[in-house]
Each structure stands twice: as C-alpha cells, then as structure tokens.
Design a protein around this motif. Structure first.
Motif, PDB file in Angstrom:
ATOM      1  N   VAL A  47       0.867  -1.182   0.000  1.00  0.00           N
ATOM      2  CA  VAL A  47       0.000   0.000   0.000  1.00  0.00           C
ATOM      3  C   VAL A  47       0.907   1.237   0.000  1.00  0.00           C
ATOM      4  O   VAL A  47       1.851   1.306   0.786  1.00  0.00           O
ATOM      5  CB  VAL A  47      -0.895   0.014   1.265  1.00  0.00           C
ATOM      6  CG1 VAL A  47      -1.723   1.286   1.303  1.00  0.00           C
ATOM      7  CG2 VAL A  47      -1.784  -1.207   1.302  1.00  0.00           C
ATOM      8  N   VAL A  48       0.608   2.197  -0.894  1.00  0.00           N
ATOM      9  CA  VAL A  48       1.353   3.461  -0.916  1.00  0.00           C
ATOM     10  C   VAL A  48       0.410   4.573  -0.469  1.00  0.00           C
ATOM     11  O   VAL A  48      -0.779   4.557  -0.810  1.00  0.00           O
ATOM     12  CB  VAL A  48       1.910   3.751  -2.336  1.00  0.00           C
ATOM     13  CG1 VAL A  48       2.589   5.113  -2.385  1.00  0.00           C
ATOM     14  CG2 VAL A  48       2.885   2.650  -2.763  1.00  0.00           C
ATOM     15  N   PHE A  49       0.938   5.485   0.317  1.00  0.00           N
ATOM     16  CA  PHE A  49       0.154   6.646   0.762  1.00  0.00           C
ATOM     17  C   PHE A  49       0.755   7.902   0.150  1.00  0.00           C
ATOM     18  O   PHE A  49       1.939   8.165   0.346  1.00  0.00           O
ATOM     19  CB  PHE A  49       0.183   6.778   2.292  1.00  0.00           C
ATOM     20  CG  PHE A  49      -0.426   5.609   2.991  1.00  0.00           C
ATOM     21  CD1 PHE A  49      -1.782   5.559   3.249  1.00  0.00           C
ATOM     22  CD2 PHE A  49       0.373   4.535   3.353  1.00  0.00           C
ATOM     23  CE1 PHE A  49      -2.340   4.462   3.876  1.00  0.00           C
ATOM     24  CE2 PHE A  49      -0.182   3.441   3.985  1.00  0.00           C
ATOM     25  CZ  PHE A  49      -1.536   3.397   4.248  1.00  0.00           C
ATOM     26  N   GLU A  50      -0.045   8.652  -0.570  1.00  0.00           N
ATOM     27  CA  GLU A  50       0.292   9.916  -1.238  1.00  0.00           C
ATOM     28  C   GLU A  50       1.125   9.702  -2.488  1.00  0.00           C
ATOM     29  O   GLU A  50       1.964   8.807  -2.568  1.00  0.00           O
ATOM     30  CB  GLU A  50       1.059  10.905  -0.330  1.00  0.00           C
ATOM     31  CG  GLU A  50       0.589  11.049   1.083  1.00  0.00           C
ATOM     32  CD  GLU A  50      -0.846  11.554   1.259  1.00  0.00           C
ATOM     33  OE1 GLU A  50      -1.617  11.536   0.292  1.00  0.00           O
ATOM     34  OE2 GLU A  50      -1.178  11.936   2.366  1.00  0.00           O
ATOM     35  N   GLY A  51       0.866  10.613  -3.444  1.00  0.00           N
ATOM     36  CA  GLY A  51       1.710  10.693  -4.634  1.00  0.00           C
ATOM     37  C   GLY A  51       2.877  11.608  -4.324  1.00  0.00           C
ATOM     38  O   GLY A  51       3.379  11.631  -3.197  1.00  0.00           O
ATOM     39  N   ILE A  73       2.026  -3.491  -5.823  1.00  0.00           N
ATOM     40  CA  ILE A  73       1.260  -2.405  -5.178  1.00  0.00           C
ATOM     41  C   ILE A  73      -0.227  -2.603  -5.479  1.00  0.00           C
ATOM     42  O   ILE A  73      -0.625  -2.705  -6.637  1.00  0.00           O
ATOM     43  CB  ILE A  73       1.709  -1.012  -5.691  1.00  0.00           C
ATOM     44  CG1 ILE A  73       3.203  -0.825  -5.404  1.00  0.00           C
ATOM     45  CG2 ILE A  73       0.898   0.092  -5.016  1.00  0.00           C
ATOM     46  CD1 ILE A  73       3.784   0.437  -6.049  1.00  0.00           C
ATOM     47  N   LYS A  74      -1.016  -2.690  -4.419  1.00  0.00           N
ATOM     48  CA  LYS A  74      -2.468  -2.914  -4.595  1.00  0.00           C
ATOM     49  C   LYS A  74      -3.249  -1.598  -4.481  1.00  0.00           C
ATOM     50  O   LYS A  74      -4.239  -1.411  -5.168  1.00  0.00           O
ATOM     51  CB  LYS A  74      -2.988  -3.881  -3.508  1.00  0.00           C
ATOM     52  CG  LYS A  74      -2.321  -5.249  -3.545  1.00  0.00           C
ATOM     53  CD  LYS A  74      -2.755  -6.060  -4.771  1.00  0.00           C
ATOM     54  CE  LYS A  74      -2.163  -7.447  -4.761  1.00  0.00           C
ATOM     55  NZ  LYS A  74      -1.270  -7.714  -5.880  1.00  0.00           N
ATOM     56  N   TYR A  75      -2.849  -0.766  -3.539  1.00  0.00           N
ATOM     57  CA  TYR A  75      -3.605   0.466  -3.277  1.00  0.00           C
ATOM     58  C   TYR A  75      -2.679   1.685  -3.230  1.00  0.00           C
ATOM     59  O   TYR A  75      -1.545   1.606  -2.739  1.00  0.00           O
ATOM     60  CB  TYR A  75      -4.288   0.388  -1.901  1.00  0.00           C
ATOM     61  CG  TYR A  75      -5.468  -0.552  -1.838  1.00  0.00           C
ATOM     62  CD1 TYR A  75      -6.703  -0.196  -2.396  1.00  0.00           C
ATOM     63  CD2 TYR A  75      -5.359  -1.788  -1.195  1.00  0.00           C
ATOM     64  CE1 TYR A  75      -7.792  -1.048  -2.321  1.00  0.00           C
ATOM     65  CE2 TYR A  75      -6.462  -2.653  -1.115  1.00  0.00           C
ATOM     66  CZ  TYR A  75      -7.666  -2.268  -1.688  1.00  0.00           C
ATOM     67  OH  TYR A  75      -8.740  -3.108  -1.608  1.00  0.00           O
ATOM     68  N   LEU A  76      -3.232   2.800  -3.691  1.00  0.00           N
ATOM     69  CA  LEU A  76      -2.617   4.106  -3.439  1.00  0.00           C
ATOM     70  C   LEU A  76      -3.666   4.936  -2.707  1.00  0.00           C
ATOM     71  O   LEU A  76      -4.751   5.184  -3.247  1.00  0.00           O
ATOM     72  CB  LEU A  76      -2.230   4.802  -4.753  1.00  0.00           C
ATOM     73  CG  LEU A  76      -1.802   6.268  -4.595  1.00  0.00           C
ATOM     74  CD1 LEU A  76      -0.472   6.379  -3.843  1.00  0.00           C
ATOM     75  CD2 LEU A  76      -1.678   6.960  -5.958  1.00  0.00           C
ATOM     76  N   PHE A  77      -3.364   5.317  -1.475  1.00  0.00           N
ATOM     77  CA  PHE A  77      -4.271   6.179  -0.710  1.00  0.00           C
ATOM     78  C   PHE A  77      -3.879   7.633  -0.997  1.00  0.00           C
ATOM     79  O   PHE A  77      -2.720   8.003  -0.840  1.00  0.00           O
ATOM     80  CB  PHE A  77      -4.126   5.915   0.796  1.00  0.00           C
ATOM     81  CG  PHE A  77      -4.817   4.670   1.279  1.00  0.00           C
ATOM     82  CD1 PHE A  77      -4.499   3.423   0.758  1.00  0.00           C
ATOM     83  CD2 PHE A  77      -5.779   4.740   2.277  1.00  0.00           C
ATOM     84  CE1 PHE A  77      -5.124   2.270   1.208  1.00  0.00           C
ATOM     85  CE2 PHE A  77      -6.416   3.595   2.746  1.00  0.00           C
ATOM     86  CZ  PHE A  77      -6.087   2.353   2.207  1.00  0.00           C
ATOM     87  N   VAL A  78      -4.868   8.415  -1.405  1.00  0.00           N
ATOM     88  CA  VAL A  78      -4.614   9.829  -1.705  1.00  0.00           C
ATOM     89  C   VAL A  78      -5.426  10.670  -0.719  1.00  0.00           C
ATOM     90  O   VAL A  78      -6.657  10.646  -0.734  1.00  0.00           O
ATOM     91  CB  VAL A  78      -5.009  10.154  -3.170  1.00  0.00           C
ATOM     92  CG1 VAL A  78      -4.889  11.643  -3.447  1.00  0.00           C
ATOM     93  CG2 VAL A  78      -4.138   9.357  -4.136  1.00  0.00           C
ATOM     94  N   THR A  79      -4.727  11.415   0.120  1.00  0.00           N
ATOM     95  CA  THR A  79      -5.405  12.215   1.147  1.00  0.00           C
ATOM     96  C   THR A  79      -5.986  13.497   0.558  1.00  0.00           C
ATOM     97  O   THR A  79      -7.015  13.992   1.014  1.00  0.00           O
ATOM     98  CB  THR A  79      -4.393  12.567   2.265  1.00  0.00           C
ATOM     99  OG1 THR A  79      -3.736  11.370   2.675  1.00  0.00           O
ATOM    100  CG2 THR A  79      -5.076  13.199   3.467  1.00  0.00           C
ATOM    101  N   HIS A  80      -5.315  14.015  -0.456  1.00  0.00           N
ATOM    102  CA  HIS A  80      -5.651  15.355  -0.986  1.00  0.00           C
ATOM    103  C   HIS A  80      -4.997  15.466  -2.359  1.00  0.00           C
ATOM    104  O   HIS A  80      -3.890  14.962  -2.549  1.00  0.00           O
ATOM    105  CB  HIS A  80      -5.130  16.364   0.037  1.00  0.00           C
ATOM    106  CG  HIS A  80      -4.792  17.728  -0.432  1.00  0.00           C
ATOM    107  ND1 HIS A  80      -5.689  18.518  -1.070  1.00  0.00           N
ATOM    108  CD2 HIS A  80      -3.660  18.465  -0.322  1.00  0.00           C
ATOM    109  CE1 HIS A  80      -5.116  19.685  -1.331  1.00  0.00           C
ATOM    110  NE2 HIS A  80      -3.879  19.667  -0.900  1.00  0.00           N
TER     111      HIS A  80
END
Ligand SMILES: Cc1cc2nc3c(=O)[nH]c(=O)nc-3n(C[C@H](O)[C@H](O)[C@H](O)COP(=O)(O)O)c2cc1C
Ligand SMILES: [Fe+2]
Ligand SMILES: [Fe+2]
Length: 398
Positions: A47-51, A73-80
C-alpha cells in the motif's frame, strides 16, 4: 535521501527539497520543503500513501522501487489531490495500471480531471474502514484542510494517521522524524507560517479536525510536508485548536472598524460623524485614518481589527476614477471568507464621477460580507444629503 523504515514494514518514501524558495506562487519556503509519501508492506501486497509532485516523480518512483516491485502495489491512498501530491500519480499508474486509488469522492473527481484516463477507484467515506493485508484503514474527514477533498487515513495497527498537508509544514529535514530535529525555532516558525498561509482561511475546520485527531491513539502523524510527527503529537495538534485565533481572531461583540482616507476633509467629516453616532449607540469603534505615510504601520492592526469587528466601514473619496489604492491592498490581504457573518459598507465623497463607493462595494461582496448599501456625498452635503446621511447611519445601526 534514502527511504527510511518508520516502524516494521512502514516506510518513508518521500522526496526532500532543500532548494525550493517559493511554493504555490505566494508562499516563501525559506526552510525548503519535502513531499512526503509512505509505503506499507502487508501480507497481501503493498500500500502506498500519497503521490508526489510531477517534478519529483523520478525520485519518488526510485524510492518505491527500492522496496517493492510495482506490480505488488495494490492500493494508493490519496489524502488530498493538490498537484504537489498528485502530480506523480500518472507516472505510478504507468508502472502499474491495476493500482486501486483510495480517496474521498471529491478527490476521485479531481483525479479524473487530473489524470484524464480511467483508473480503479475506492471511495473513502468518513468513519468507514477498509480492511486489507491484516490492517484496518479508518477514514477520518479533514474537509477544508485546505481543500474540500481531504480524507485522512488512520492505520489502526500502526497507530498512525496519514494527514497530508494538515499538521505539516514546509521544512526540508533529511532525518525525517520530529524527534531528531534540533532546530526548534525554525521548525515552529515554519509550522506557524504554514498554518497561517494554508489553513488560516479555514480556522473552524482546522479546529474540528484537530479535535478528531486528538481523540485518536497515535504514535505517528504521517504529514505531507516537513517532519513526520513521531512525538509531541498532542502538542502540535492542539496548536490547531488555538492558533487560528492568533492569526484570525473571532468577532468581538459590538466592535466596528472604520478605515478612511481623505484629501480635503469631506470623507473625514463623514467618518467622524458615523463614528460618533455608533459610539453613542454603544458600539466600540476602531477608527483608522490612512495615508501613504502611515499605512504600512497601520496595516497589521487594521487587518486584526476587521477580523474582530461585527461591521467594517470603508470611507474613500474618489481619486482618478476609483477608491484610494491603499484600500485594495488590505482588502486583498484578507482571506476571501472573511466577511462571512460580518457586515460591511462603503462611503465617501466625490467631485464628478464617484466610483470609490461602488467599487469598494464590489470588493466587499467578493469577500462575502453582508454588504449594506453605501453612501456617496458630492463635496459638501446639502439639506437633502444630510437627511440621506442620517438615514444611512440609521441603517448601519439597524
Ligand atoms: C487627484 C484627484 C483625483 C480625483 N479624481 C476624481 C474622480 O475621478 N472622480 C471624482 O468623482 N472625483 C475625483 N476627485 C475629486 C474628489 O473625489 C473630491 O474632491 C472629494 O470631495 C474629495 O474628498 P475628500 O475631502 O474626502 O478627500 C479627485 C480629486 C483629486 C485630488
Ligand atoms: Fe495542499
Ligand atoms: Fe501540500
């Protein structure tokens, strides 16, 4: 800068930029900045968080590639989705188009418009939990910090909150962790400047988000810029409860700000008459006469006074077809939300065309004040003018 393991299987993969001098056109970055992103290895995939920013995508991808094959990589979490965090997402999806992007509904719409091609989506809704790889990812809304799309993620098993711009600052720091930082003065300066410039227009949202964050059990706040909070979390988050008041004070009941300028005394007479009437009616009147010489010194006090006032009145004669230019300087230094719940009006004297009052009225409306109709006087008031002026003052009192 290399990647750094923050806790077992949780890595910092961001990019530190010491050289940056200006951010978003108007923000000085005298301590540089970093574009923080994170990577979590789980038993079912990565899992990756933020670009990251488009300019830093090469380093961002290198950091990720040093820890994993992109296909895992399964998920990319994008906060904003501001492009300092979303600019490099296109490049990441080119490496693996099967990544599912997890973000708020608003953020996914923005990403549609940023990427302009299909991608896998998962809508993050406040309070919901996404379970993956033995982890629970709980969504906490950070709406208006500082975009409407912000959705924090609380990684329950890591006691970590991914917060993007909130609680961060523009401060380049190669050791990443707040606990390793020694330049306390610089960091606090950067933290408060960042709040003022980025979160400042939305103090009530910042307060709400801080209350939610303070209720969480936290070992880390994984910020989007500057040091990762691995200590002093309560102290930093608590500052969001009160700092808004310092930069953007709330309204003091009964306070009225009158700012005026006057070349020959006509507008001054109007201002003084209004001030007297309002004072008599029990208002606390802050009266500022500005000119080219005193304005710079008075400006900070004028801005603070406007924040604190229930009503702001601007008095300007018409000079060369407009209000005095100094008015636009402080009107442009106020956030566009300042007038919400506050009244305002413009008045002033003129010789032949009288644009000052209508022009200031337009700007006050843009700042979302509840704008009362203005008052124009042509040189000295005649009897009808005096009556109309009395009527204007009654409206201000009403
Ligand atoms: C440099 C200068 C430019 C002016 N330009 C305008 C104008 O464009 N339109 C207008 O209606 N009056 C104009 N006036 C006239 C003033 O608005 C008028 O004299 C007014 O009464 C001044 O008010 P005060 O005593 O509050 O300064 C100008 C005056 C000066 C000194
Ligand atoms: Fe942002
Ligand atoms: Fe940012």
């Amino acid at each position: 800068m290399k990647v750094m393991e923050l806790s077992k299987d949780l890595y910092y993969v961001g990019v530190v930029d010491h050289a940056l001098k200006v951010f978003d056109v108007a923000i000085l970055t005298k301590y540089g900045t970093s574009y923080n992103s994170y990577l979590l290895k789980t038993k079912d995939g990565v899992v990756v968080f933020e670009g990251s920013k488009e300019k830093t995508e090469k380093e961002y991808l290198e950091h990720i590639a040093s820890l994993t094959d992109f296909k895992d990589i399964k998920y990319l979490f994008v906060t904003h989705t501001e492009p300092d965090h979303s600019g490099a997402i296109k490049a990441l999806l080119e490496k693996n188009p099967d990544i599912t992007i997890v973000a708020s509904q608003g953020a996914l719409i923005n990403l549609d418009h940023i990427l302009r091609h299909d991608f896998k989506k998962h809508v993050a809704r406040e309070g919901e939990v996404l379970e993956f790889g033995g982890y629970h990812f709980r969504f906490v809304s950070g709406i208006m910090l500082h975009w409407p799309d912000v959705m924090f993620t609380y990684i329950e098993e890591k006691k970590a909150l991914v917060s993007c711009d909130a609680f961060g600052c523009h401060y380049a720091f190669d050791d990443i962790l707040l606990s390793k930082l020694t330049d306390e003065e610089g960091y606090i300066d950067a933290f408060r400047y960042y709040y003022e410039k980025i979160m400042g227009p939305f103090p009530s949202y910042a307060k709400k988000a801080a209350e939610k964050v303070l209720a969480l059990d936290l070992d880390f706040v994984l910020t989007g810029h500057g040091p990762v909070l691995d200590c002093r979390i309560k102290e930093r988050a608590s500052e969001y409860l009160t700092i808004g008041e310092k930069f953007f004070p709330s309204v003091v009941k009964g306070q009225v700000t009158i700012v005026y300028g006057s070349a020959y005394g006509y507008t001054r007479d109007l201002a003084k008459t209004i001030a007297e009437a309002l004072s008599k009616a029990g208002k606390t009147v802050k009266l500022y006469e500005i000119d080219a010489l005193n304005y710079a010194d008075l400006k900070p006090e004028i801005l603070t006074s406007i924040y604190k006032s229930e009503m702001t009145l601007l008095g300007s004669p018409t000079i060369a077809g407009d209000a005095i230019g100094l008015f636009y300087d402080f009107l442009c230094a106020l956030p566009s939300t300042v007038g919400t719940g506050r009244k305002a009006s413009a008045f002033g004297d003129y010789g032949w065309s009288g644009e000052a009052v209508p022009n200031l009225t337009v700007r006050l409306k843009q700042l979302h004040f509840n704008v009362l109709e203005g008052f124009k006087a042509n040189f000295a008031l005649d009897e009808a003018g005096k009556k109309a002026f009395e009527g204007y003052i009654s409206t201000l009192l009403g």
